[in-house]
Design a protein around this motif. Sequence first.
Motif, mmCIF file in Angstrom:
data_model
loop_
_atom_site.group_PDB
_atom_site.id
_atom_site.type_symbol
_atom_site.label_atom_id
_atom_site.label_comp_id
_atom_site.label_asym_id
_atom_site.label_seq_id
_atom_site.Cartn_x
_atom_site.Cartn_y
_atom_site.Cartn_z
ATOM 1 N N ASN A 1 19.511 52.064 56.895
ATOM 2 C CA ASN A 1 19.156 51.701 58.115
ATOM 3 C C ASN A 1 18.842 50.386 57.900
ATOM 4 O O ASN A 1 18.269 49.498 58.986
ATOM 5 N N ASP B 1 16.439 46.264 60.380
ATOM 6 C CA ASP B 1 16.026 47.692 60.108
ATOM 7 C C ASP B 1 16.137 48.466 61.398
ATOM 8 O O ASP B 1 15.748 48.160 62.585
ATOM 9 N N ASP B 2 17.292 49.114 61.591
ATOM 10 C CA ASP B 2 17.686 49.841 62.532
ATOM 11 C C ASP B 2 18.313 51.548 62.202
ATOM 12 O O ASP B 2 19.122 51.775 61.526
ATOM 13 N N LEU B 3 17.450 52.302 62.753
ATOM 14 C CA LEU B 3 17.698 53.620 62.446
ATOM 15 C C LEU B 3 19.084 54.215 63.195
ATOM 16 O O LEU B 3 19.861 55.241 62.562
ATOM 17 N N ASP B 4 19.689 53.386 64.128
ATOM 18 C CA ASP B 4 21.040 53.827 64.843
ATOM 19 C C ASP B 4 22.096 52.918 64.056
ATOM 20 O O ASP B 4 23.143 53.337 64.757
ATOM 21 N N ARG B 5 21.783 52.076 63.337
ATOM 22 C CA ARG B 5 22.639 51.482 62.283
ATOM 23 C C ARG B 5 23.520 50.669 63.337
ATOM 24 O O ARG B 5 24.868 50.351 63.000
ATOM 25 N N ASP C 1 16.692 44.219 66.563
ATOM 26 C CA ASP C 1 16.588 44.885 65.197
ATOM 27 C C ASP C 1 16.236 43.858 63.935
ATOM 28 O O ASP C 1 15.932 44.316 62.937
ATOM 29 N N GLY D 1 14.995 55.899 56.950
ATOM 30 C CA GLY D 1 16.273 56.240 57.328
ATOM 31 C C GLY D 1 17.119 56.169 56.420
ATOM 32 O O GLY D 1 16.936 55.687 55.164
#
Length: 183
Positions: A113, A74-78, A84, A110
């Motif tokens: 994400n 799970d990473d908003l910055d991908r 993450d 997101g």
Amino acid sequence: MLINVQDVKDFLGITVTTDDDKLMPLCQSAQDEAENYCDRKFDGASRVEYHDGEGISFLQLKNYPVKAITSIYDDLDREFNAEDLIAATDYTFVPEIGVVELIGLVFGNGVRNIKVTYEAGYGGTGYDPVPYDLKQALIQLAVAMYLEGKAGVNVFENQEIVYRPSYLKKEAYKVFDRYRRMA
């Protein structure tokens, strides 16, 4: 591929190899058509999916039955780095329907994400066996395609076995409806 030339030949009672080269692509076409209709892949394989996080604790994987989940990020910055990674102890899943649920957590809000790597599908070593009804439906669809290719004939060989392509397709799609992925 979940069906093969011999499956189709057995259904039709064909013992010669004359049309084998025509039947092989029909087996794949039948599976492709069923997968497009059901919006999922059936062959057992490793899969990678990206999902939008919606601030909720569960998500529906596109393919199932799920054999195993390799990782969930799970990473908003991908970027999907080690920090993450969601620990395997922080989620559970229902293999038969491909639902993943976080335990005491929610996925971040997101776009794409969430990255999930997992094993899912039917057939092959370690995967669930192909359900009989699904296999039969794929065979029926391939047979219907074969018969349509034979100038739309409704009767095969010496008139002892009658198969109507439209009927076979209709019956196959009744089964495929049970395997359709619900969005």
